[in-house]
Every structure is written in structure tokens, then in C-alpha cells.
Design a protein around this motif. Structure first.
Motif, PDB file in Angstrom:
ATOM      1  N   ALA A 189       0.744  -1.136   0.077  1.00 25.14           N
ATOM      2  CA  ALA A 189      -0.003   0.111   0.081  1.00 25.14           C
ATOM      3  C   ALA A 189       0.789   1.329   0.003  1.00 25.14           C
ATOM      4  O   ALA A 189       0.415   2.273  -0.035  1.00 25.14           O
ATOM      5  N   HIS A 190       2.309   1.232  -0.030  1.00 31.79           N
ATOM      6  CA  HIS A 190       3.202   2.172  -0.078  1.00 31.79           C
ATOM      7  C   HIS A 190       3.505   2.787  -1.180  1.00 31.79           C
ATOM      8  O   HIS A 190       2.818   2.077  -2.359  1.00 31.79           O
ATOM      9  N   GLU A 191       4.300   3.743  -1.410  1.00 33.39           N
ATOM     10  CA  GLU A 191       4.573   4.620  -2.548  1.00 33.39           C
ATOM     11  C   GLU A 191       5.197   3.678  -3.776  1.00 33.39           C
ATOM     12  O   GLU A 191       5.073   3.948  -4.787  1.00 33.39           O
ATOM     13  N   GLY A 229       4.562   0.626  -4.406  1.00 34.08           N
ATOM     14  CA  GLY A 229       3.451  -0.236  -5.069  1.00 34.08           C
ATOM     15  C   GLY A 229       2.413   0.564  -5.847  1.00 34.08           C
ATOM     16  O   GLY A 229       2.133   0.150  -6.806  1.00 34.08           O
ATOM     17  N   ALA A 230       2.413   1.907  -5.491  1.00 32.73           N
ATOM     18  CA  ALA A 230       1.599   2.989  -6.309  1.00 32.73           C
ATOM     19  C   ALA A 230       2.470   3.058  -7.689  1.00 32.73           C
ATOM     20  O   ALA A 230       1.832   3.084  -8.801  1.00 32.73           O
ATOM     21  N   ALA A 231       3.646   3.408  -7.370  1.00 36.92           N
ATOM     22  CA  ALA A 231       4.533   3.648  -8.652  1.00 36.92           C
ATOM     23  C   ALA A 231       4.494   2.368  -9.716  1.00 36.92           C
ATOM     24  O   ALA A 231       4.423   2.534 -10.816  1.00 36.92           O
ATOM     25  N   CYS A 232       4.625   1.162  -9.179  1.00 33.70           N
ATOM     26  CA  CYS A 232       4.572  -0.074  -9.854  1.00 33.70           C
ATOM     27  C   CYS A 232       3.128  -0.262 -10.482  1.00 33.70           C
ATOM     28  O   CYS A 232       3.179  -0.247 -11.653  1.00 33.70           O
ATOM     29  N   LEU A 233       2.002   0.323 -10.066  1.00 29.60           N
ATOM     30  CA  LEU A 233       0.735  -0.043 -10.662  1.00 29.60           C
ATOM     31  C   LEU A 233       0.657   1.366 -11.945  1.00 29.60           C
ATOM     32  O   LEU A 233       0.119   1.242 -13.080  1.00 29.60           O
ATOM     33  N   LYS A 234       1.046   2.332 -11.386  1.00 26.98           N
ATOM     34  CA  LYS A 234       1.248   3.513 -12.332  1.00 26.98           C
ATOM     35  C   LYS A 234       1.908   3.118 -13.569  1.00 26.98           C
ATOM     36  O   LYS A 234       1.404   3.567 -14.715  1.00 26.98           O
ATOM     37  N   ALA A 235       2.996   2.389 -13.494  1.00 26.16           N
ATOM     38  CA  ALA A 235       3.652   1.848 -14.796  1.00 26.16           C
ATOM     39  C   ALA A 235       2.869   1.179 -15.656  1.00 26.16           C
ATOM     40  O   ALA A 235       3.108   1.082 -17.013  1.00 26.16           O
ATOM     41  N   TYR A 236       2.001   0.236 -15.089  1.00 27.38           N
ATOM     42  CA  TYR A 236       0.967  -0.469 -16.106  1.00 27.38           C
ATOM     43  C   TYR A 236      -0.277   0.211 -16.345  1.00 27.38           C
ATOM     44  O   TYR A 236      -0.485   0.431 -17.588  1.00 27.38           O
ATOM     45  N   GLN A 237      -0.570   1.277 -15.522  1.00 24.10           N
ATOM     46  CA  GLN A 237      -1.703   2.144 -16.021  1.00 24.10           C
ATOM     47  C   GLN A 237      -1.336   3.148 -17.069  1.00 24.10           C
ATOM     48  O   GLN A 237      -2.102   3.270 -17.953  1.00 24.10           O
ATOM     49  N   ALA A 238       0.033   3.368 -17.236  1.00 19.22           N
ATOM     50  CA  ALA A 238       0.399   4.103 -18.453  1.00 19.22           C
ATOM     51  C   ALA A 238       0.195   3.476 -19.619  1.00 19.22           C
ATOM     52  O   ALA A 238      -0.150   4.324 -20.597  1.00 19.22           O
ATOM     53  N   TYR A 239      -0.038   2.214 -19.950  1.00 16.93           N
ATOM     54  CA  TYR A 239      -0.347   1.477 -20.999  1.00 16.93           C
ATOM     55  C   TYR A 239      -1.793   1.256 -21.060  1.00 16.93           C
ATOM     56  O   TYR A 239      -2.253   0.390 -22.187  1.00 16.93           O
ATOM     57  N   GLY A 263      -1.579  -3.959   0.196  1.00 18.96           N
ATOM     58  CA  GLY A 263      -1.285  -4.417   1.418  1.00 18.96           C
ATOM     59  C   GLY A 263       0.149  -5.403   1.317  1.00 18.96           C
ATOM     60  O   GLY A 263       0.622  -5.660   0.393  1.00 18.96           O
ATOM     61  N   GLY A 264       0.401  -5.595   2.373  1.00 19.54           N
ATOM     62  CA  GLY A 264       1.508  -6.654   2.792  1.00 19.54           C
ATOM     63  C   GLY A 264       2.697  -5.677   2.743  1.00 19.54           C
ATOM     64  O   GLY A 264       2.627  -4.571   2.953  1.00 19.54           O
ATOM     65  N   LYS A 265       3.856  -6.498   3.064  1.00 20.35           N
ATOM     66  CA  LYS A 265       5.252  -5.706   3.247  1.00 20.35           C
ATOM     67  C   LYS A 265       5.968  -5.257   2.158  1.00 20.35           C
ATOM     68  O   LYS A 265       6.530  -3.973   2.254  1.00 20.35           O
ATOM     69  N   ARG A 266       5.934  -5.917   1.001  1.00 21.62           N
ATOM     70  CA  ARG A 266       7.061  -5.631   0.336  1.00 21.62           C
ATOM     71  C   ARG A 266       6.753  -6.064  -1.420  1.00 21.62           C
ATOM     72  O   ARG A 266       5.856  -6.868  -1.527  1.00 21.62           O
ATOM     73  N   GLY A 285       8.535 -13.318   0.784  1.00 18.24           N
ATOM     74  CA  GLY A 285       7.948 -12.520   1.862  1.00 18.24           C
ATOM     75  C   GLY A 285       7.080 -11.279   0.981  1.00 18.24           C
ATOM     76  O   GLY A 285       6.856 -10.287   1.584  1.00 18.24           O
ATOM     77  N   SER A 286       7.196 -11.395  -0.358  1.00 13.96           N
ATOM     78  CA  SER A 286       6.464 -10.138  -0.996  1.00 13.96           C
ATOM     79  C   SER A 286       4.855 -10.276  -0.730  1.00 13.96           C
ATOM     80  O   SER A 286       4.370 -11.250  -0.242  1.00 13.96           O
ATOM     81  N   SER A 287       4.229  -9.107  -0.979  1.00 16.09           N
ATOM     82  CA  SER A 287       2.903  -8.883  -0.912  1.00 16.09           C
ATOM     83  C   SER A 287       1.987  -9.921  -1.507  1.00 16.09           C
ATOM     84  O   SER A 287       1.212 -10.785  -1.147  1.00 16.09           O
ATOM     85  N   PHE A 288       2.415 -10.253  -2.763  1.00 12.31           N
ATOM     86  CA  PHE A 288       2.105 -11.369  -3.348  1.00 12.31           C
ATOM     87  C   PHE A 288       2.151 -12.692  -3.020  1.00 12.31           C
ATOM     88  O   PHE A 288       1.170 -13.619  -2.730  1.00 12.31           O
ATOM     89  N   ALA A 289       3.240 -13.057  -2.868  1.00 15.05           N
ATOM     90  CA  ALA A 289       3.772 -14.360  -2.137  1.00 15.05           C
ATOM     91  C   ALA A 289       2.949 -14.771  -0.964  1.00 15.05           C
ATOM     92  O   ALA A 289       2.767 -15.974  -0.572  1.00 15.05           O
ATOM     93  N   GLU A 290       2.952 -13.576  -0.198  1.00 14.48           N
ATOM     94  CA  GLU A 290       2.197 -14.046   1.228  1.00 14.48           C
ATOM     95  C   GLU A 290       0.724 -13.875   1.181  1.00 14.48           C
ATOM     96  O   GLU A 290      -0.029 -13.741   2.134  1.00 14.48           O
ATOM     97  N   SER A 291      -0.030 -13.381   0.048  1.00 15.66           N
ATOM     98  CA  SER A 291      -1.385 -13.074  -0.106  1.00 15.66           C
ATOM     99  C   SER A 291      -2.259 -14.487   0.126  1.00 15.66           C
ATOM    100  O   SER A 291      -1.677 -15.735  -0.031  1.00 15.66           O
ATOM    101  N   LYS A 292      -3.387 -14.422   0.528  1.00 17.97           N
ATOM    102  CA  LYS A 292      -4.015 -15.558   0.970  1.00 17.97           C
ATOM    103  C   LYS A 292      -5.197 -15.660   0.049  1.00 17.97           C
ATOM    104  O   LYS A 292      -5.788 -14.764  -0.518  1.00 17.97           O
ATOM    105  N   LEU A 293      -5.818 -16.942   0.118  1.00 20.36           N
ATOM    106  CA  LEU A 293      -6.793 -17.516  -0.792  1.00 20.36           C
ATOM    107  C   LEU A 293      -8.010 -16.750  -0.742  1.00 20.36           C
ATOM    108  O   LEU A 293      -8.604 -16.278  -1.536  1.00 20.36           O
TER     109      LEU A 293
END
Length: 351
Positions: free
Chosen positions: A67-69, A71-81, A91-94, A117-125
């Protein structure tokens, strides 16, 4: 030719997988030399979503990022296209990271993962409410890294593909085996569990042998004939409607020879059709992400109901052009891909 798949003409392709930060050594420096890294964003499924969206097809990414910056920058890179990231969980740590030591004529690229330990790797069903996440979808795409990063992501994936079958959503699976994440034996067990729920497979002759038990057609180098034999054997053992193989060899001077083969079948009672490309010689700028460009081109062609030859030619041309682009994204236009697929040269100065 009628479409292979009875899917709606509207609605997104849903891509489920890990969003990643990519860190490259500058130029041709080795890891041990690097005192800085060049940052970009990536992820196999995200790469497919970017390509499809860039080509004018709606694409939705399902993942989890912090949820930090960053993560936002990552999503912005996809949104640009044009990628729809509104369903990405925050959410999550990293953010997961991979480091790239780029290739030279005598050295192939090297990749190091930092994904534990990434946000995706530790996400739950239970975080993935698939009835909503798949709302209106016509296609679902994933790679073999999704079940590799954790038991919960594997469970979430299984829930998704089973719901796709109920809803008539086409499922594509890019094998994308990564030995740094798990063993051949572990991957094969999971891939065989997934394959009954898959309509379209992207992989290789080697994948068919080591993961799905298809005997190698030849002793020695792969050939178009051995790939066709493998494709037909895999089709006979499964309910797959389309299978795309890619094949690459690299000589001692770094010259790549790249080709692809596609099997399609519209009816189990009708013999499957196989088409091949010729070998293409390349000196890549960046080969990472080329398989995702190939997968995106395949998805586009099948969705649009193109004939197998046109599907393969477009997908292959997209992958070829991706070799010329730094970073993971296949930022090439449909007209450029179509020109290359038609045999035109793109090497002239455009003014």
C-alpha cells in the motif's frame, strides 16, 4: 474461419500474477561491478496485460502490491499503457524484486530473484473474491510462477480456473518454469493438476517432456518435425484447444535462432492443425519478456478469430520485435507487428 473460442466480443483479459520491480545493472556490468541499478516494473502476467492493452484490447491485472508509494509507482507503470489495475489488492510488506545482469555476445543474461515475503507471495486465498475479479471477463491468463511462489497463491489460482470453467472463460497457461523457484518434480506435479482446467498452453517441446510425460520425439536437437510430433501427442492426452511452442538456440557468439510452432483444433473429432515459423536469427537487446509478447500475440489472434497462420505470424513478430526493446514490456504497435509479419523491413529511418 470461425473463432476457436465462443467468447464475448467485449470484456477484459484477466491476468493473474506477481507484479515485480526489475533492477538492471547498467550497460554490460556484472553484478559484482554494479554500484547502481536501473529500475523498471515487470511481471510475466503484467507484461501480457500491458501488450494487450497497448494493442487496444481491455486487460485487467489481478495481483497484490504494498500500500506504500512503491506499490503505487508499480501500478502507475502498468496504468500508463491502459491496464486496469483497479482490482489489485493493496497491502503486505514488500514488492517482489528481480535483478538482471544483461547479456553480451559471450555471456547470457543472469537473473537473481528476491521474492520471498512479497505481498503477492504472502497473499491469502480468501483475499481473491473471484466472482467479482472475473466479472465480465472473456479470458484468464497465468504463468507457472503463480503456484511456484506459495501454497496460497496456488490455491487461489485453482479456485480461479475452476470458476473460469463454470463461466466459460478461456484459460491460458504459460509454463514459464523457473528453476530458482522450485524443482522440476514439484512443478510437474502442480502443472499436471492444473492442465485439465486449461484451454491454451504456451511452452516448449522440453516442457512437454519434463512436465507432462510426452516422450521426446528425437534424440538430439529439436526439429520442426519433432515439435509437431510432440504437439500432437500433448493434444491427444489433453483437452487443450491450442498449444504454442517456442524454440531458441544461442551460439557461442551470442547469435540467437528463434522459432515457434502452433497447434489448434476446433473440434476433437477433426485432426489438429499445426503451423510453423522459419528460424529467425537475432542479436537481442533484451530477451526478457519475449515469451510474454509471444503469449499476448497468441491471445490477441485467438480472441479476434484469426486463422492459425495469421495468429502465429503476429505472435511471432511481436516476440521478435520485443527482442529490440529494453525492459519487460513489448512496446510495439499493431501496424509495426503486422508489417514485420508480412515480411517488410522496419530498419529504415522513418521521417
Amino acid at each position: 474461419m470461425p473463432s476457436l473460442f465462443e467468447v464475448p466480443l467485449t470484456g477484459p483479459v484477466v491476468c493473474f500474477g506477481e507484479a515485480l520491480l526489475r533492477l538492471d545493472t547498467p550497460g554490460n556490468k556484472r553484478f559484482i561491478q554494479a554500484d547502481q541499478f536501473l529500475a523498471s516494473y515487470a511481471g510475466g502476467e503484467a507484461n501480457v496485460a500491458v501488450a494487450l492493452s497497448y494493442w487496444g484490447l481491455p486487460a485487467r491485472l489481478v495481483s497484490k502490491v504494498p500500500a506504500h508509494e512503491l506499490g503505487a509507482a508499480c501500478l502507475k507503470a502498468y496504468q500508463a499503457y491502459g491496464v486496469d489495475t483497479s482490482r489489485v489488492i493493496r497491502g503486505g510488506k514488500r514488492l517482489g524484486i528481480f535483478f538482471v545482469e544483461n547479456s553480451t555476445s559471450l555471456r547470457g543474461p543472469q537473473v537473481l530473484y528476491d521474492r520471498a515475503g512479497s505481498s503477492f507471495a504472502e497473499s491469502k486465498l480468501e483475499e481473491y473474491h473471484w466472482p467479482d475479479l472475473l466479472d465480465g471477463a472473456r479470458w484468464f491468463h497465468f504463468t507457472g510462477t503463480v503456484p511456484a511462489v506459495g501454497t496460497e497463491t496456488k490455491a487461489a489460482l485453482l479456485a480461479a480456473v475452476k470458476l473460469c470453467r463454470e463461466r466459460g472463460i478461456v484459460v491460458s497457461f504459460d509454463v514459464g518454469y523457473r528453476s530458482a523457484l522450485w524443482s522440476v518434480e514439484e512443478a510437474g506435479k502442480v502443472f499436471r493438476e492444473l492442465i485439465p482446467w486449461v484451454d491454451v498452453l504456451i511452452g516448449s517441446e522440453q516442457d512437454a517432456t519434463q512436465f507432462f510425460g510426452i516422450p521426446a520425439a528425437t534424440v538430439g536437437p529439436s526439429t520442426p518435425e519433432s515439435r509437431e510430433q510432440s504437439l500432437r501427442a500433448l493434444a491427444d492426452r489433453t483437452s487443450l484447444k491450442a498449444i504454442l511452442y517456442s524454440h531458441r538456440t544461442v551460439n557461442d557468439l551470442g547469435l540467437h535462432r528463434y522459432s515457434a510452432s502452433l497447434l489448434t483444433r476446433t473440434d476433437p473429432q477433426v485432426p489438429a492443425r499445426v503451423v510453423h515459423t522459419a528460424n529467425q536469427e537475432l542479436m537481442p537487446v533484451d530477451r526478457i519478456g519475449t515469451g510474454d509478447a509471444l503469449a499476448a500475440g497468441l491471445i490477441r489472434g485467438l480472441l479476434l478469430g484469426h486463422a492459425p497462420r495469421e495468429v502465429l505470424d503476429f505472435a511471432f513478430a511481436a516476440a521478435l520485435l520485443k527482442h529490440s526493446i529494453e525492459g519487460d514490456f513489448a512496446l510495439v504497435t499493431v501496424p509495426e507487428i503486422q508489417r514485420l509479419a508480412a515480411g517488410d523491413s522496419l530498419t529504415q529511418v522513418r521521417r
